[in-house]
Design an enzyme around this catalytic site. Sequence first.
Site, PDB file in Angstrom:
ATOM      1  N   GLU A  81       0.804  -1.218   0.000  1.00  0.00           N
ATOM      2  CA  GLU A  81       0.000   0.000   0.000  1.00  0.00           C
ATOM      3  C   GLU A  81       0.842   1.276   0.000  1.00  0.00           C
ATOM      4  O   GLU A  81       0.300   2.370  -0.209  1.00  0.00           O
ATOM      5  CB  GLU A  81      -0.932  -0.006   1.223  1.00  0.00           C
ATOM      6  N   GLU A 112       7.392 -21.867   7.730  1.00  0.00           N
ATOM      7  CA  GLU A 112       7.971 -21.014   8.765  1.00  0.00           C
ATOM      8  C   GLU A 112       9.044 -21.713   9.590  1.00  0.00           C
ATOM      9  O   GLU A 112       9.698 -21.085  10.417  1.00  0.00           O
ATOM     10  CB  GLU A 112       6.877 -20.521   9.708  1.00  0.00           C
TER      11      GLU A 112
END
Length: 269
Positions: A81, A112
Site C-alpha cells: 500500500e 515457517e
Amino acid sequence: MPFEKITESPSHYHDLEKMSIHDLLVSMNREDQGVPLAVERAIPQIERLVEAVSDRMLAGGRLFYIGAGTSGRLGVVDASECPPTFGVPYGLVTGIIAGGSKAITTAVEFAEDSAAQGWKDLQAEGVSASDSVIGIAASGTTPYVIGALDACRKAGILTGCITNNPGAPVTEVADFPIEVPVGPEFVTGSTRLKSGTAAKLVLNMISTSVMIRLGRVKDNRMVDMKLSNDKLVDRGTKMVMEQVPGLTYEQARDLLLRYGSVRKAVEKH
C-alpha cells in the site's frame, strides 16, 4: 523471568460453541478494546524504531518486512500500500512471507520452520547493509523470522521486530524490538485475532510515520498518491483546488492529470 508464550494461553471464554451470535460478537469486541491500549504502551519502542528506519531510508536505504502466516500477510499488505498511497517506487518497502507469494492466499505447510530460508529470501531481494528489516512474529519464536534477523544483524543490517510475547526469542536478534502483549486470544492460540490487529496497528504507525518523515505528506494530504482510479482523481482534483484558489474543478483536474500528482500540479502551476 522465564519466557512465557502469552499468545498460547487459554482463552478467558469457554463453551464458545454454545454462545449466541450476539454473545460471540460482544465478547470478541470486548477483547479487541484492549488492543489499542497495548499498542499505546509500546509507543516508546515504536518511536525508536521509526527514527532509526527513517534515518536509513533518508540515506537511501529500503525497508523490508518479513514474517510467516498472518504476520507475513500483514507485512505484504502494508508494503504493497505504500506506492499507491505515498507515490514511492515499488521495492522501497517490500513484504516477504515464508512460502513465497503462494502463501499470501494459501497456507504453505512448514514454511515457517526453516531458520535459513528467511535470509535466502532477503538475499534474493538484494538486501544490503543500508536497509532495515522488521520481523513480524506474534509468537516471537518463528524460526524463519529469527534466522533472518540473526543473519541480518551479522551483516550489519538494522533489525526490528513486532511480537506479542515480551522477552520472546525474536527480541534477542532485533536492535529495536516492539512488544505488544494483548493477552490470550478469544479462540485459544488464534493469533490472527488480537495479535494480528495489534500488528496491523503498529505497521500502520511505522509506515505512515516513516513516509511523513520522508516528505511524502504535505499538511495532512497524500500529495504524491497514485491516480489509479476515478475516486483518487476526484480526491486529487479537490486537493489541487484547495491549494490553488480560483481554479475550477475542470482546470484543477486537467492540471492534475497533466502532471500526475497533486504535488507536481501545484508546483507547476
